[in-house]
Write an enzyme that holds these catalytic residues in place. Structure first.
Site, PDB file in Angstrom:
ATOM      1  N   GLY A 319      -8.693 -41.184  28.216  1.00 12.46           N
ATOM      2  CA  GLY A 319      -8.044 -39.911  28.518  1.00 12.46           C
ATOM      3  C   GLY A 319      -8.738 -39.189  29.656  1.00 12.46           C
ATOM      4  N   GLU A 320      -8.616 -37.858  29.659  1.00  8.53           N
ATOM      5  CA  GLU A 320      -9.301 -36.993  30.628  1.00  8.53           C
ATOM      6  C   GLU A 320      -8.844 -37.226  32.067  1.00  8.53           C
ATOM      7  OE1 GLU A 320     -13.404 -37.924  30.044  1.00  8.53           O
ATOM      8  OE2 GLU A 320     -13.271 -37.677  27.878  1.00  8.53           O
TER       9      GLU A 320
END
Length: 372
Positions: A319-320
């Protein structure tokens, strides 16, 4: 605020320019089709920029919306409830995957705290100054936001999009920093796609065990009961089962489309927000690319509904914005090839004719040998 108003504000990328880009591609020295999907990306960028040849992507930026979700209290995440500020701190200190990649690529990262559940003093002012509220409500039993907070969050996202466009950002890599965000995202996708909880519920960026997954399915199921009555109003839907960071991301995506700013989506959270935005403005997805497939079933469902085909499939689940950032060099390469490859000259065209004649002669010889 009525998000449906965006439908009148958003236009598709210039179709005439895209046709011109396609015609130019036919004239390049590299044979049409030989660059695969890079050809399509170059033509898409030309249309988005209204420029032939396409301009190089010179000022990309990573934008991450951060928030905590009350539903994390149910043990649906591998991270503790209220722990998203630790992810933010890691990005700021350069220890997260997206930080390493952004540093290597020389791309700035902007973090927007829309709804972190922490003392603002723990993070820099430029991160926390936009916060709509401290954390979002537990969506299985209560609204994530009030109606006023939902509108404030959407307007926050719009303002960030305007700031980026005004500062010259020519492409955005979009991601999230959240705990519990994938549960809210799964709920939004299930509601908008008319599916059951188990169909869209994945195991998150930090994979959870079977027991936590079952708790997550139950949370999505209960949240869906609260989402379905408000499906007709996107803002009410975001207030009921979204969150400050998801509402801000939705507003950001819509305003980027208004400002003709291309966006690369990351995982299931940005896909869920994009799906809400598409519900408000059906032309908006024409301004977005799906950077990667994260393996989350909800993301696959949302991207399929929007007809967005991911650029990469490397199994990246962190993610991120990491997966979307990995796709950026591919997009930049497409722009460079479309802009810098030369067009065929008379000499190239004669060489093509000679090659074609050689191939035709070889075929005729082969056919004669078979006849003999």
């Amino acid at each position: 605020m009525n998000l449906d108003d965006f439908s009148d504000l958003i236009e598709r990328p210039d179709g005439g320019v895209r046709r011109d880009a396609e015609e130019r591609r036919e004239r390049l020295t590299v044979p049409p089709g030989s660059l695969g999907r890079l050809d399509e990306l170059g033509e898409w960028l030309s249309a988005a920029q209204a420029s032939v040849p396409v301009r190089a992507i010179e000022r990309p930026r990573v934008v991450l919306f951060a928030g905590d979700h009350g539903v994390a209290e149910l043990g649906v995440s591998a991270r503790p409830a209220g722990g998203a500020h630790e992810l933010v701190r890691g990005v700021i200190e350069g220890t997260r995957a997206v930080s390493v990649l952004a540093r290597r690529l020389g791309i700035p990262v902007r973090i927007v705290d829309a709804g972190l559940d922490c003392d603002p003093g723990l993070l820099p002012d430029e991160v926390v100054r936009h916060r709509v509220r401290r954390g979002s409500g537990r969506i299985d039993v209560e609204d994530a936001l009030t109606a006023e907070e939902a509108e404030e969050a959407v307007r926050l996202g719009m303002a960030i999009a305007d700031e980026e466009a005004d500062s010259g950002t020519d492409l955005v890599v979009l991601g999230d920093l959240s705990v519990g965000g994938t549960t809210s995202a799964a709920t939004l996708i299930a509601a908008l796609c008319g599916t059951d909880a188990s169909v869209v519920t994945g195991r998150g960026g930090s994979p959870i065990d079977d027991l936590a997954w079952m708790r997550k399915c139950a949370a999505v199921r209960d949240s869906l009961r609260r989402a379905r009555p408000v499906l007709g109003d996107q803002l009410e839907l975001l207030a009921a089962v979204g969150g400050a960071d998801l509402a801000a991301t939705t507003g950001f995506l819509l305003q980027c489309a208004v400002r003709r700013t291309p966006v690369i989506l990351d995982g299931v959270v940005s896909a869920a927000c994009a799906l809400v935005a598409q519900r408000a403005a059906f032309r908006a997805p024409d301004w977005w690319l799906a950077g990667q497939t994260s393996g989350e079933p909800g993301q696959a469902k949302a991207l399929d509904r929007m007809a967005l085909n991911p650029l990469l499939d490397h199994g990246v689940t962190v993610g991120e914005g990491t997966g979307a950032l990995l796709a950026l060099p591919l997009v930049q390469a497409a722009a460079a090839l479309a802009a810098e490859l030369p067009e065929r000259t008379d000499r190239h065209r004669q060489a093509d004719r000679d090659d074609q004649a050689d191939r035709t002669g070889a075929t005729e010889v082969a056919e004669e040998q078979e006849t003999d």
